[in-house]
Structure formats: C-alpha cells, structure tokens
Design a protein around this motif. Sequence first.
Motif, mmCIF file in Angstrom:
data_model
loop_
_atom_site.group_PDB
_atom_site.id
_atom_site.type_symbol
_atom_site.label_atom_id
_atom_site.label_comp_id
_atom_site.label_asym_id
_atom_site.label_seq_id
_atom_site.Cartn_x
_atom_site.Cartn_y
_atom_site.Cartn_z
ATOM 1 N N GLY A 55 0.831 -1.215 0.000
ATOM 2 C CA GLY A 55 0.000 0.000 0.000
ATOM 3 C C GLY A 55 0.857 1.253 0.000
ATOM 4 O O GLY A 55 0.584 2.204 -0.737
ATOM 5 N N HIS A 56 1.915 1.222 0.805
ATOM 6 C CA HIS A 56 2.803 2.382 0.902
ATOM 7 C C HIS A 56 3.484 2.661 -0.443
ATOM 8 O O HIS A 56 3.534 3.800 -0.913
ATOM 9 N N LEU A 57 3.984 1.595 -1.077
ATOM 10 C CA LEU A 57 4.666 1.763 -2.369
ATOM 11 C C LEU A 57 3.690 2.261 -3.433
ATOM 12 O O LEU A 57 4.041 3.085 -4.274
ATOM 13 N N GLU A 58 2.452 1.766 -3.374
ATOM 14 C CA GLU A 58 1.444 2.160 -4.355
ATOM 15 C C GLU A 58 1.092 3.647 -4.188
ATOM 16 O O GLU A 58 0.961 4.374 -5.173
ATOM 17 N N THR A 59 0.981 4.094 -2.925
ATOM 18 C CA THR A 59 0.680 5.513 -2.665
ATOM 19 C C THR A 59 1.822 6.382 -3.175
ATOM 20 O O THR A 59 1.612 7.416 -3.816
ATOM 21 N N LYS A 60 3.055 5.914 -2.926
ATOM 22 C CA LYS A 60 4.233 6.662 -3.364
ATOM 23 C C LYS A 60 4.286 6.705 -4.898
ATOM 24 O O LYS A 60 4.562 7.741 -5.488
ATOM 25 N N ALA A 61 3.982 5.555 -5.526
ATOM 26 C CA ALA A 61 4.005 5.485 -6.995
ATOM 27 C C ALA A 61 2.995 6.466 -7.581
ATOM 28 O O ALA A 61 3.298 7.189 -8.534
ATOM 29 N N ALA A 62 1.784 6.515 -6.990
ATOM 30 C CA ALA A 62 0.745 7.422 -7.490
ATOM 31 C C ALA A 62 1.204 8.872 -7.329
ATOM 32 O O ALA A 62 1.021 9.692 -8.235
ATOM 33 N N ALA A 63 1.834 9.178 -6.177
ATOM 34 C CA ALA A 63 2.320 10.551 -5.928
ATOM 35 C C ALA A 63 3.404 10.925 -6.942
ATOM 36 O O ALA A 63 3.525 12.079 -7.334
ATOM 37 N N ASP A 64 4.172 9.941 -7.383
ATOM 38 C CA ASP A 64 5.231 10.197 -8.378
ATOM 39 C C ASP A 64 4.683 10.219 -9.804
ATOM 40 O O ASP A 64 5.439 10.297 -10.767
ATOM 41 N N GLY A 65 3.363 10.053 -9.952
ATOM 42 C CA GLY A 65 2.743 10.112 -11.274
ATOM 43 C C GLY A 65 2.834 8.823 -12.066
ATOM 44 O O GLY A 65 2.641 8.809 -13.280
ATOM 45 N N LEU A 66 3.126 7.692 -11.404
ATOM 46 C CA LEU A 66 3.219 6.405 -12.115
ATOM 47 C C LEU A 66 1.817 5.832 -12.334
ATOM 48 O O LEU A 66 0.930 6.049 -11.518
ATOM 49 N N VAL A 249 11.670 -17.788 -21.816
ATOM 50 C CA VAL A 249 11.815 -16.799 -20.741
ATOM 51 C C VAL A 249 10.500 -16.040 -20.622
ATOM 52 O O VAL A 249 9.901 -15.633 -21.619
ATOM 53 N N PHE A 250 10.045 -15.909 -19.372
ATOM 54 C CA PHE A 250 8.806 -15.186 -19.073
ATOM 55 C C PHE A 250 9.158 -13.972 -18.238
ATOM 56 O O PHE A 250 10.017 -14.046 -17.360
ATOM 57 N N PHE A 251 8.480 -12.847 -18.508
ATOM 58 C CA PHE A 251 8.609 -11.702 -17.597
ATOM 59 C C PHE A 251 7.289 -10.953 -17.575
ATOM 60 O O PHE A 251 6.493 -11.016 -18.508
ATOM 61 N N SER A 252 7.037 -10.265 -16.436
ATOM 62 C CA SER A 252 5.772 -9.540 -16.288
ATOM 63 C C SER A 252 6.069 -8.118 -15.838
ATOM 64 O O SER A 252 7.158 -7.825 -15.328
ATOM 65 N N TYR A 253 5.077 -7.250 -16.036
ATOM 66 C CA TYR A 253 5.243 -5.825 -15.716
ATOM 67 C C TYR A 253 3.900 -5.312 -15.249
ATOM 68 O O TYR A 253 2.949 -5.243 -16.006
ATOM 69 N N GLU A 254 3.834 -4.951 -13.949
ATOM 70 C CA GLU A 254 2.537 -4.612 -13.349
ATOM 71 C C GLU A 254 2.111 -3.186 -13.623
ATOM 72 O O GLU A 254 0.996 -2.798 -13.309
ATOM 73 N N ARG A 255 2.997 -2.388 -14.182
ATOM 74 C CA ARG A 255 2.585 -1.057 -14.631
ATOM 75 C C ARG A 255 3.406 -0.698 -15.864
ATOM 76 O O ARG A 255 4.518 -1.199 -16.048
ATOM 77 N N ALA A 256 2.832 0.198 -16.679
ATOM 78 C CA ALA A 256 3.498 0.583 -17.918
ATOM 79 C C ALA A 256 4.553 1.627 -17.612
ATOM 80 O O ALA A 256 4.378 2.819 -17.893
ATOM 81 N N HIS A 257 5.645 1.179 -16.979
ATOM 82 C CA HIS A 257 6.642 2.146 -16.523
ATOM 83 C C HIS A 257 8.033 1.495 -16.434
ATOM 84 O O HIS A 257 8.147 0.327 -16.051
ATOM 85 N N PRO A 258 9.080 2.272 -16.761
ATOM 86 C CA PRO A 258 10.447 1.721 -16.686
ATOM 87 C C PRO A 258 10.843 1.208 -15.303
ATOM 88 O O PRO A 258 11.783 0.423 -15.175
ATOM 89 N N SER A 259 10.125 1.655 -14.233
ATOM 90 C CA SER A 259 10.451 1.165 -12.881
ATOM 91 C C SER A 259 10.289 -0.351 -12.789
ATOM 92 O O SER A 259 10.799 -0.971 -11.854
ATOM 93 N N THR A 260 9.606 -0.956 -13.766
ATOM 94 C CA THR A 260 9.483 -2.421 -13.783
ATOM 95 C C THR A 260 10.802 -3.101 -14.174
ATOM 96 O O THR A 260 10.930 -4.318 -14.017
#
Length: 287
Positions: A55-66, A249-260
């Motif tokens: 939850g904390h990381l998600e709030t921070k991500a939203a504040a950073d505009g992710l 090889v499999f990889f996933s990305y939970e948001r459309a952002h380079p932070s993945t």
Amino acid sequence: MSSTQTRQQITPELRQWIVDQAQGGHTAESVLKAMLASGWSEEVAVEAMESTLRGHLETKAAADGLPPAVPVPDPDLDDSPLYIDCGDRRVAVLQAMGSPRVVVFGGLLSDEECDQLMDAARPRLARSLTVQTKTGGEEVNADRTSNGMFFQRGENELVRRIEERIGRLVNWPVENGEGLQILHYTPGTEYKPHYDYFDPKEPGTPTILKRGGQRVGTLIMYLGEPEKGGGTVFPDVHLEVAPKRGNAVFFSYERAHPSTKTLHGGSPVNAGEKWIATKWLRERRFE
Ligand code: PD2
Ligand code: ZN
C-alpha cells in the motif's frame, strides 16, 4: 498461538510503525523478528507487513505520477518447485528473479513442436512490424529486423495445445493472449531493447488498449538455436538468457513504466539462425 494473538488487529498505528521501520532502513527480516518478539503470530505479522508495504509503495508510486499497478500473470513458485505441471507437460523452472519478475523455463516445447511451429510459419513470414504508438497502426522499424508472422489464437490443434499449456504455466486466461507470433532472425538481425507495454504518453495508445488493455506479461519461447549470439537481454539487471531450443523466458510488468526494469532486447545473431515464438499477454480478453 494464544487467543489474544489471533484477535490482534492490524491497526493504523501498526501500519505506520512498519512504514517507519522500512524508511529507517530496517530489513524486512528484522521488522518481522521484532513483531514476533512482541507476540504477533507469524501469519498476521507477514500479512501486515506485505499489505502495508504494498500500500505504501502504491501511494508513493501514485504521488510520483506512475500508472497504477495491475494484476499480472505469474507462475506459482511459492514452494520453489523444480517442475510445473502444465496438464500435458511438465515444465522445468531453471531460474527465477523477483525484480524484474523474470523466470526461465526448460522444456516448455518438445523438439517436434518447435519444428512444427517453424514449418507452419515459414511460408507466411514477412518483415516484422512494430506497433506505431503515434497512431495505433503498424510500421517497419529499423530496431526490429527479424521476419515474422502471427497465428490466430486457437488457429489449429498445435497452437491451441501450446496456448493451454502457457495458460496453466503462468496462471493467465488463454483469451487474454495475443496470437502466437513466430520470429526468424538471420545473422546481423536483432530486436533492440524496448518495453513490451504500450507507452501511456503516446497518442495511439488509447486505441491499442481497446483490444484488451495493457500488455502485462511476455513469454519468449526458443524454437531454433543460433550458433552464436541471439540471447534475450535485460540491460537494467545485466541479465542474458540463452536462446536454447525448447526453453522459454517469461517476464511480467505490473505497470506501464520503466520502474518495472523490463527493458529487454534480442541481441544480434552472430552465426546461424534464431527462431522464437512470442506470446504477449494482455490485462483482459484480447479481441
Ligand atoms: O527475440 C528476442 O529475444 C526478443 C527480444 C525482445 C523478442 C522480443 N523482445 C519480443 O518478441 O517482444
Ligand atoms: Zn519484446
């Protein structure tokens, strides 16, 4: 476990304390140890830490505009299995990384399946296109010099069998998959590093997303081995996966952002030919 512990509630004060500990540089292990020492059950403590920090990381991500994080396909590796039962085939887990989420599988496809896919694709190959994010259309791109083709989802028995297997491997609905794409690389050809998600800032992206939402995961299956080169690379984490026939090889990305950290590319083939099948997985049913 005492009845007091089972009744313990995850209060806002506890959540704040967990966040303070993390921000103070304490490891997850030491925070958990402190909670256990003050009488928390392990189950409640782990749940409190996981949900609070997520939850904390998600709030921070939203504040950073992710963009917000969404559910993604994921193989079940909780108890570190050496193999995953995919119904018709047992697939080996060769390597797993947490961030980015990258998993290398062994023996996902048989030699015969690799040959059949290449044979069926060969007469239908054409220069690979990439999605043109400015308009939502497709274009020839110097960054991607392979030849390729798409099967329709469920086009024939072989494709259906492989799609079902992939669905069970990564726990994702078959209908959320784009059609299987076959790519052929000759010496000198490559796929320069890119992200597989669609850039939310590009004007063509809303049109692309109408067909099933964002891409959230990619599975690259190696059908034909080159003699040299052609590995799949993840430059942010200095990882290179060898293009070994039958493996994937499999990889996933939970948001459309380079932070993945899911920047990835197909290195130039130095000798021989490389054949792959790519399965891109969307958030929702792909139409
Ligand atoms: O051929 C590859 O290794 C490769 C690398 C990066 C394929 C893809 N991306 C893809 O098909 O998305
Ligand atoms: Zn890619």
